[in-house]
Design a protein around this motif. Structure first.
Motif, PDB file in Angstrom:
ATOM      1  N   GLY A 101      39.250  -6.947 120.075  1.00  0.00           N
ATOM      2  CA  GLY A 101      39.130  -5.902 121.075  1.00  0.00           C
ATOM      3  C   GLY A 101      37.937  -6.083 121.986  1.00  0.00           C
ATOM      4  N   LEU A 102      37.389  -7.297 122.019  1.00  0.00           N
ATOM      5  CA  LEU A 102      36.275  -7.659 122.898  1.00  0.00           C
ATOM      6  C   LEU A 102      36.707  -8.823 123.781  1.00  0.00           C
ATOM      7  CD1 LEU A 102      33.344  -7.818 120.300  1.00  0.00           C
ATOM      8  CD2 LEU A 102      33.837  -5.927 121.849  1.00  0.00           C
ATOM      9  N   SER A 103      36.028  -9.000 124.888  1.00  0.00           N
ATOM     10  CA  SER A 103      36.328 -10.142 125.745  1.00  0.00           C
ATOM     11  C   SER A 103      35.920 -11.438 125.050  1.00  0.00           C
ATOM     12  CB  SER A 103      35.583 -10.026 127.069  1.00  0.00           C
ATOM     13  OG  SER A 103      34.191 -10.239 126.885  1.00  0.00           O
ATOM     14  N   CYS A 104      36.500 -12.523 125.511  1.00  0.00           N
ATOM     15  CA  CYS A 104      36.157 -13.842 124.975  1.00  0.00           C
ATOM     16  C   CYS A 104      34.665 -14.102 125.127  1.00  0.00           C
ATOM     17  CB  CYS A 104      36.980 -14.910 125.689  1.00  0.00           C
ATOM     18  SG  CYS A 104      36.736 -16.582 125.077  1.00  0.00           S
ATOM     19  N   ARG A 105      34.103 -13.768 126.265  1.00  0.00           N
ATOM     20  CA  ARG A 105      32.676 -14.004 126.501  1.00  0.00           C
ATOM     21  C   ARG A 105      31.815 -13.187 125.543  1.00  0.00           C
ATOM     22  NH1 ARG A 105      30.320 -13.831 132.512  1.00  0.00           N
ATOM     23  NH2 ARG A 105      31.593 -15.723 132.531  1.00  0.00           N
ATOM     24  N   GLN A 106      32.184 -11.937 125.295  1.00  0.00           N
ATOM     25  CA  GLN A 106      31.411 -11.118 124.361  1.00  0.00           C
ATOM     26  C   GLN A 106      31.455 -11.717 122.964  1.00  0.00           C
ATOM     27  OE1 GLN A 106      33.521  -7.388 125.315  1.00  0.00           O
ATOM     28  NE2 GLN A 106      31.519  -6.466 125.647  1.00  0.00           N
ATOM     29  N   ILE A 107      32.605 -12.169 122.542  1.00  0.00           N
ATOM     30  CA  ILE A 107      32.723 -12.761 121.208  1.00  0.00           C
ATOM     31  C   ILE A 107      31.913 -14.050 121.121  1.00  0.00           C
ATOM     32  CG2 ILE A 107      34.337 -13.872 119.617  1.00  0.00           C
ATOM     33  CD1 ILE A 107      36.380 -11.739 120.430  1.00  0.00           C
ATOM     34  N   GLU A 108      31.993 -14.880 122.141  1.00  0.00           N
ATOM     35  CA  GLU A 108      31.199 -16.109 122.149  1.00  0.00           C
ATOM     36  C   GLU A 108      29.705 -15.797 122.057  1.00  0.00           C
ATOM     37  OE1 GLU A 108      34.087 -19.037 124.805  1.00  0.00           O
ATOM     38  OE2 GLU A 108      32.685 -17.675 125.805  1.00  0.00           O
ATOM     39  N   THR A 109      29.249 -14.796 122.803  1.00  0.00           N
ATOM     40  CA  THR A 109      27.835 -14.431 122.779  1.00  0.00           C
ATOM     41  C   THR A 109      27.413 -13.947 121.408  1.00  0.00           C
ATOM     42  OG1 THR A 109      27.856 -13.845 125.132  1.00  0.00           O
ATOM     43  CG2 THR A 109      26.103 -12.888 123.784  1.00  0.00           C
ATOM     44  N   ARG A 110      28.242 -13.157 120.771  1.00  0.00           N
ATOM     45  CA  ARG A 110      27.877 -12.616 119.456  1.00  0.00           C
ATOM     46  C   ARG A 110      27.932 -13.689 118.378  1.00  0.00           C
ATOM     47  NH1 ARG A 110      29.842  -6.321 120.318  1.00  0.00           N
ATOM     48  NH2 ARG A 110      29.161  -6.351 122.484  1.00  0.00           N
ATOM     49  N   PHE A 111      28.869 -14.602 118.482  1.00  0.00           N
ATOM     50  CA  PHE A 111      28.882 -15.743 117.566  1.00  0.00           C
ATOM     51  C   PHE A 111      27.596 -16.555 117.721  1.00  0.00           C
ATOM     52  CE2 PHE A 111      33.030 -14.906 116.175  1.00  0.00           C
ATOM     53  CZ  PHE A 111      33.434 -15.852 115.260  1.00  0.00           C
ATOM     54  N   GLN A 112      27.188 -16.785 118.943  1.00  0.00           N
ATOM     55  CA  GLN A 112      25.973 -17.572 119.182  1.00  0.00           C
ATOM     56  C   GLN A 112      24.756 -16.876 118.584  1.00  0.00           C
ATOM     57  OE1 GLN A 112      24.921 -18.137 123.341  1.00  0.00           O
ATOM     58  NE2 GLN A 112      24.019 -20.126 122.888  1.00  0.00           N
ATOM     59  N   ARG A 113      24.651 -15.581 118.789  1.00  0.00           N
ATOM     60  CA  ARG A 113      23.506 -14.848 118.229  1.00  0.00           C
ATOM     61  C   ARG A 113      23.496 -14.882 116.710  1.00  0.00           C
ATOM     62  NH1 ARG A 113      24.027 -10.335 122.594  1.00  0.00           N
ATOM     63  NH2 ARG A 113      25.345  -9.250 121.061  1.00  0.00           N
ATOM     64  N   LEU A 114      24.677 -14.914 116.102  1.00  0.00           N
ATOM     65  CA  LEU A 114      24.766 -14.945 114.641  1.00  0.00           C
ATOM     66  C   LEU A 114      24.639 -16.356 114.077  1.00  0.00           C
ATOM     67  CD1 LEU A 114      27.710 -12.418 114.138  1.00  0.00           C
ATOM     68  CD2 LEU A 114      25.335 -12.074 113.417  1.00  0.00           C
ATOM     69  N   GLY A 115      24.615 -17.354 114.945  1.00  0.00           N
ATOM     70  CA  GLY A 115      24.553 -18.734 114.482  1.00  0.00           C
ATOM     71  C   GLY A 115      25.870 -19.232 113.936  1.00  0.00           C
ATOM     72  N   LEU A 116      26.985 -18.647 114.396  1.00  0.00           N
ATOM     73  CA  LEU A 116      28.316 -19.038 113.952  1.00  0.00           C
ATOM     74  C   LEU A 116      28.984 -19.911 115.009  1.00  0.00           C
ATOM     75  CD1 LEU A 116      29.574 -15.586 112.619  1.00  0.00           C
ATOM     76  CD2 LEU A 116      28.803 -17.522 111.226  1.00  0.00           C
ATOM     77  N   SER A 117      29.995 -20.644 114.591  1.00  0.00           N
ATOM     78  CA  SER A 117      30.787 -21.447 115.510  1.00  0.00           C
ATOM     79  C   SER A 117      32.223 -20.939 115.526  1.00  0.00           C
ATOM     80  CB  SER A 117      30.777 -22.916 115.093  1.00  0.00           C
ATOM     81  OG  SER A 117      31.734 -23.653 115.841  1.00  0.00           O
ATOM     82  N   LEU A 118      32.760 -20.747 116.718  1.00  0.00           N
ATOM     83  CA  LEU A 118      34.154 -20.337 116.818  1.00  0.00           C
ATOM     84  C   LEU A 118      35.102 -21.438 116.345  1.00  0.00           C
ATOM     85  CD1 LEU A 118      34.077 -18.211 120.046  1.00  0.00           C
ATOM     86  CD2 LEU A 118      35.409 -17.624 118.009  1.00  0.00           C
ATOM     87  N   ARG A 119      34.611 -22.642 116.215  1.00  0.00           N
ATOM     88  CA  ARG A 119      35.457 -23.723 115.720  1.00  0.00           C
ATOM     89  C   ARG A 119      35.816 -23.538 114.248  1.00  0.00           C
ATOM     90  NH1 ARG A 119      37.569 -25.348 120.312  1.00  0.00           N
ATOM     91  NH2 ARG A 119      35.947 -25.759 121.886  1.00  0.00           N
ATOM     92  N   THR A 120      35.086 -22.692 113.537  1.00  0.00           N
ATOM     93  CA  THR A 120      35.438 -22.418 112.146  1.00  0.00           C
ATOM     94  C   THR A 120      36.561 -21.397 112.028  1.00  0.00           C
ATOM     95  OG1 THR A 120      33.822 -20.633 111.852  1.00  0.00           O
ATOM     96  CG2 THR A 120      33.062 -22.887 111.442  1.00  0.00           C
ATOM     97  N   VAL A 121      36.837 -20.664 113.105  1.00  0.00           N
ATOM     98  CA  VAL A 121      37.896 -19.652 113.073  1.00  0.00           C
ATOM     99  C   VAL A 121      39.246 -20.350 113.137  1.00  0.00           C
ATOM    100  CG1 VAL A 121      38.905 -17.654 114.232  1.00  0.00           C
ATOM    101  CG2 VAL A 121      36.416 -17.907 114.116  1.00  0.00           C
ATOM    102  N   LYS A 122      40.099 -20.054 112.166  1.00  0.00           N
ATOM    103  CA  LYS A 122      41.382 -20.742 112.056  1.00  0.00           C
ATOM    104  C   LYS A 122      42.571 -19.861 112.408  1.00  0.00           C
ATOM    105  CE  LYS A 122      39.072 -24.253 110.575  1.00  0.00           C
ATOM    106  NZ  LYS A 122      38.772 -25.356 111.506  1.00  0.00           N
ATOM    107  N   ALA A 123      42.362 -18.547 112.527  1.00  0.00           N
ATOM    108  CA  ALA A 123      43.480 -17.665 112.847  1.00  0.00           C
ATOM    109  C   ALA A 123      42.954 -16.284 113.209  1.00  0.00           C
ATOM    110  CB  ALA A 123      44.459 -17.561 111.683  1.00  0.00           C
ATOM    111  N   ILE A 124      43.786 -15.540 113.929  1.00  0.00           N
ATOM    112  CA  ILE A 124      43.517 -14.149 114.284  1.00  0.00           C
ATOM    113  C   ILE A 124      44.636 -13.294 113.691  1.00  0.00           C
ATOM    114  CG2 ILE A 124      43.309 -12.483 116.164  1.00  0.00           C
ATOM    115  CD1 ILE A 124      42.458 -14.880 117.953  1.00  0.00           C
ATOM    116  N   PHE A 125      44.270 -12.193 113.077  1.00  0.00           N
ATOM    117  CA  PHE A 125      45.237 -11.240 112.546  1.00  0.00           C
ATOM    118  C   PHE A 125      45.065  -9.907 113.286  1.00  0.00           C
ATOM    119  CE2 PHE A 125      45.144 -14.439 109.362  1.00  0.00           C
ATOM    120  CZ  PHE A 125      46.360 -14.388 108.704  1.00  0.00           C
TER     121      PHE A 125
END
Length: 260
Positions: free
Chosen positions: A31-55
């Motif tokens: 329920g967030l924009s792609c840019r918002q999710i990317e920014t929050r992943f970056q702040r958390l030190g996470l990589s979106l490449r680890t995400v394998k699916a959306i439910f």
């Protein structure tokens, strides 16, 4: 083995929850924009490449508004019920879309995601649990009433995102029209603070390490009120109030440690 969880945002302005192990993860709702999710992943030190699916839990805009863009950009498969998909009104061309069905687990790598029906005013709403070896996390929001399915799954979780949407007195005294108040508390809307607390007190397993109060209303609740209601009843469970303005820290949930 542990799971790692974070609420990227929780509220009527957007919902997105991260659950993963050290190699792979899933998102529940976008329920967030792609840019918002990317920014929050970056702040958390996470990589979106680890995400394998959306439910997807259901088709309301605060749960799907960023779905098309994120899934397309990162080539992520989307798991959604046929009825929810029909009511989304989203463009999902070039996105791999798969149906899921209640109480039929889906395996994503080493993660097992199980959906079950819930009471909410949507076409085919579901809640989820995510299992990894001996650790289970539940995502329980947008729930009109605590049904037997919810009680069963909640009582097995080492951590849970648990809706505490509104305070009864604030809703009664608030500016919402009568029909909207009735929708919220009418059995297919949202859980109140008190309903969430009753579920927590009566059905929390002794090994639950974290409860993240989620989907708080901007107008009919406040974080301090929800937190103060739960504080006397936590025992050894850590309480977190998920924000509608940003991500929570990453929490490590370890079922093996919880049993020690």
């Amino acid at each position: 083995m542990p799971l790692f969880i974070s609420s990227l945002n929780s509220g009527s302005n957007g919902n997105c929850y991260y659950i993963g192990n050290e190699q792979e993860a899933v998102l529940i709702d976008v329920g967030l924009s792609c840019r918002q999710i990317e920014t929050r992943f970056q702040r958390l030190g996470l990589s979106l490449r680890t995400v394998k699916a959306i439910f997807i839990t259901h088709e309301h805009s605060d749960h799907i508004s960023g779905l098309s863009q994120l899934a397309r950009k990162y080539k992520l498969p989307v798991y959604i019920t046929p009825k929810t998909l029909n009511n989304c009104r989203l463009s999902l061309e070039d996105v791999p879309v798969y149906p899921f069905y209640g109480n039929e687990p889906v395996q994503i790598g080493d993660l097992r995601i199980t959906a079950f029906p819930k009471h909410h005013d949507a076409a085919d709403p579901h809640s989820f649990t995510v299992d990894f070896q001996d650790t289970k996390v539940g995502i329980f929001t947008d729930i009109g009433t605590p049904c037997e399915h919810l009680i069963h799954h909640f009582s097995q979780c080492h951590a849970a995102f648990l809706e505490a949407n509104y305070d009864e007195d604030m809703l009664d005294r608030g500016r919402y029209p009568y029909f909207l108040k009735q929708r919220i508390r009418g059995g297919k809307g949202h859980l109140s603070n008190q309903q969430a607390l009753t579920l927590f007190r009566q059905h929390k397993p002794p090994f639950m390490s974290h409860v993240l109060l989620s989907h708080l209303s901007k107008d009919n609740n406040c974080p301090e009120l929800a937190r103060d209601l739960f504080l006397p009843h936590l025992d050894r469970t850590e309480l977190v109030v998920a924000s509608r303005f940003g991500e929570t820290p990453i929490f490590r949930i370890d079922g093996a440690l919880a049993l020690v």
